[in-house]
Write an enzyme that holds these catalytic residues in place. Sequence first.
Site, PDB file in Angstrom:
ATOM      1  N   GLU A 169      24.558  50.109  69.144  1.00 40.25           N
ATOM      2  CA  GLU A 169      25.702  50.907  69.592  1.00 40.25           C
ATOM      3  C   GLU A 169      26.276  50.456  70.929  1.00 40.25           C
ATOM      4  O   GLU A 169      26.289  51.218  71.903  1.00 40.25           O
ATOM      5  CB  GLU A 169      25.321  52.395  69.644  1.00 40.25           C
ATOM      6  CG  GLU A 169      24.881  52.934  68.294  1.00 40.25           C
ATOM      7  CD  GLU A 169      24.660  54.452  68.284  1.00 40.25           C
ATOM      8  OE1 GLU A 169      24.646  55.052  69.362  1.00 40.25           O
ATOM      9  OE2 GLU A 169      24.504  55.013  67.191  1.00 40.25           O
ATOM     10  N   GLU A 371      21.462  53.650  60.863  1.00 45.89           N
ATOM     11  CA  GLU A 371      21.060  54.982  61.323  1.00 45.89           C
ATOM     12  C   GLU A 371      21.911  56.006  60.601  1.00 45.89           C
ATOM     13  O   GLU A 371      23.109  55.793  60.390  1.00 45.89           O
ATOM     14  CB  GLU A 371      21.309  55.200  62.829  1.00 45.89           C
ATOM     15  CG  GLU A 371      20.307  54.584  63.730  1.00 45.89           C
ATOM     16  CD  GLU A 371      20.560  54.900  65.211  1.00 45.89           C
ATOM     17  OE1 GLU A 371      21.105  55.981  65.532  1.00 45.89           O
ATOM     18  OE2 GLU A 371      20.221  54.047  66.033  1.00 45.89           O
TER      19      GLU A 371
HETATM   20  C1  FCB Z   1      22.412  57.481  68.046  1.00 45.29           C
HETATM   21  C2  FCB Z   1      21.474  56.620  68.866  1.00 45.29           C
HETATM   22  C3  FCB Z   1      20.025  56.953  68.688  1.00 45.29           C
HETATM   23  C4  FCB Z   1      19.764  58.417  68.453  1.00 45.29           C
HETATM   24  C5  FCB Z   1      20.751  59.011  67.477  1.00 45.29           C
HETATM   25  C6  FCB Z   1      20.528  60.460  67.200  1.00 45.29           C
HETATM   26  O1  FCB Z   1      23.683  57.488  68.592  1.00 45.29           O
HETATM   27  O2  FCB Z   1      21.586  55.257  68.519  1.00 45.29           O
HETATM   28  O3  FCB Z   1      19.349  56.418  69.770  1.00 45.29           O
HETATM   29  O4  FCB Z   1      19.697  59.117  69.649  1.00 45.29           O
HETATM   30  O5  FCB Z   1      22.037  58.805  67.936  1.00 45.29           O
END
Ligand code: FCB
Length: 470
Positions: A169, A371
């Site tokens: 990110e 994610e």
């Molecule tokens: C994302 C992050 C990760 C985690 C999730 C919930 O933005 O990459 O580290 O905190 O959110």
Amino acid sequence: MSAQAHNQLPDDFFFGAALSGPQTEGMWQAQGKLENLWDLWSNQDIRAFHNRVGSYAGNDMGARYEQDFALFHDLGLSSCRTSIQWSRLMDADGQLNPEGAAFYHKLFAAAREAGVEVFVNLYHFDMPAYLFRRGGWESREAIEAYASYARAAFAEFGQEIEHWFTFNEPIVEPEQRYEHGTWYPFVRDFARARCVQYGISLAHSLAVGAFRELQASGVVRPDAKIGLINCFAPPYTREDPSEADLEAVRMTDGLCNRWWLDLVTKGALPADVMETLAERGVTMPVRPGDDAILAQGVVDWLGFNYYQPRRVQAPAQDIDEYGNPCFADPYVWKDAVMNKSRGWEIYPKGIYDFAMTMTRDYPDLEWFVSENGIGIEEDRAARTADGAIDDTAYRVPFVRDHLRWIARAIDEGARCRGYHYWGVIDCWSWNNAYKNRYGFVEVDLTHDYERRLKASASWLREVTATHVIA
Ligand code: FCB
């Protein structure tokens, strides 16, 4: 339009867990680890963290990784992505810290033994504090230091690790630390945020360049791949948009999505975005030779983190109270379903929309969902009389809906290879610390971080075994 009918994922589709070093390892002062930005902020103002739980503990994985890898394996997860902490692997002279290196060798070996492949990310918002003090991503010294850290990591683990990522990110630090002023050092300066974004882009590209070089010379294994992970949020606007709303969409998409997609597929930043920025007086600290550096940034595949869409509309003003140019305002959609614990909209179709955009605009790019997950405040309402957590009413539908939209995208040609759920085991979440729980596995803070399966875990095990999204 729905994804109901799409409930089967390909046989070679992989499932795994997403995590990060700073959110799991703990041992913040062991093994010669340096202070990183989270330790610095925790030390400076512990009240900024939920329940005053700072960066120190992670979820104790540093002491429990064998158990955690066994849990992943038991849930049918064949891989997990974590990050090396720069502040653990390198010392303050920029040399390899042997104790840190030994820790990661042990961690990776334990995963292999448990039948779990580790994907290694090199940076998860955690710059060593001393480099931040020297200018962070606005300074060439920090950018070069990152490149040399990446090189050291490739050299040290190049024969062990097959899947590498340069950043998680990379849009988040420019936004949170430099634009919105919500994370240390609380800056609200749009132009500086873009310089940080530019600096990270150079750092990413230098690392990919080093990776290619070390792979060519045999230091990195020949089957290894490198990628970038970003939270790509498809931008939406009102149903009947004005020209100005569409312009807000173009710039939001340009800064948050296309910036990275162009970098990793074309080795260049999107010209229309750079032009618009320049017209508004926002210029990058470009040096001769930068284009050649960025050209090295092309990756083998991509990680797509997805939690929520971005909804935007034309900005109400041109310049904000801090003197920053405005390109978009948030747009509140009347039908939005919210996760109230996190304040994030739940919109599973966004994963499909963005998948299809990538399929159309970047057809050669392979990717995986790196994610996705739902964090609910302490899973509180789900605690049953016998103390177990029955989270099936919300965690299962959340994951099911997203997986079905992924299945549909794959059925329609998207090159998505797998899915990593964020957390799997509850972990520490930046300022929110342990407020919102994401895991299929509970971490009991009142019993020394003991792990316990939540009810949703059996559903996950079933899906990973059958690839049917029940
Ligand atoms: C994302 C992050 C990760 C985690 C999730 C919930 O933005 O990459 O580290 O905190 O959110």
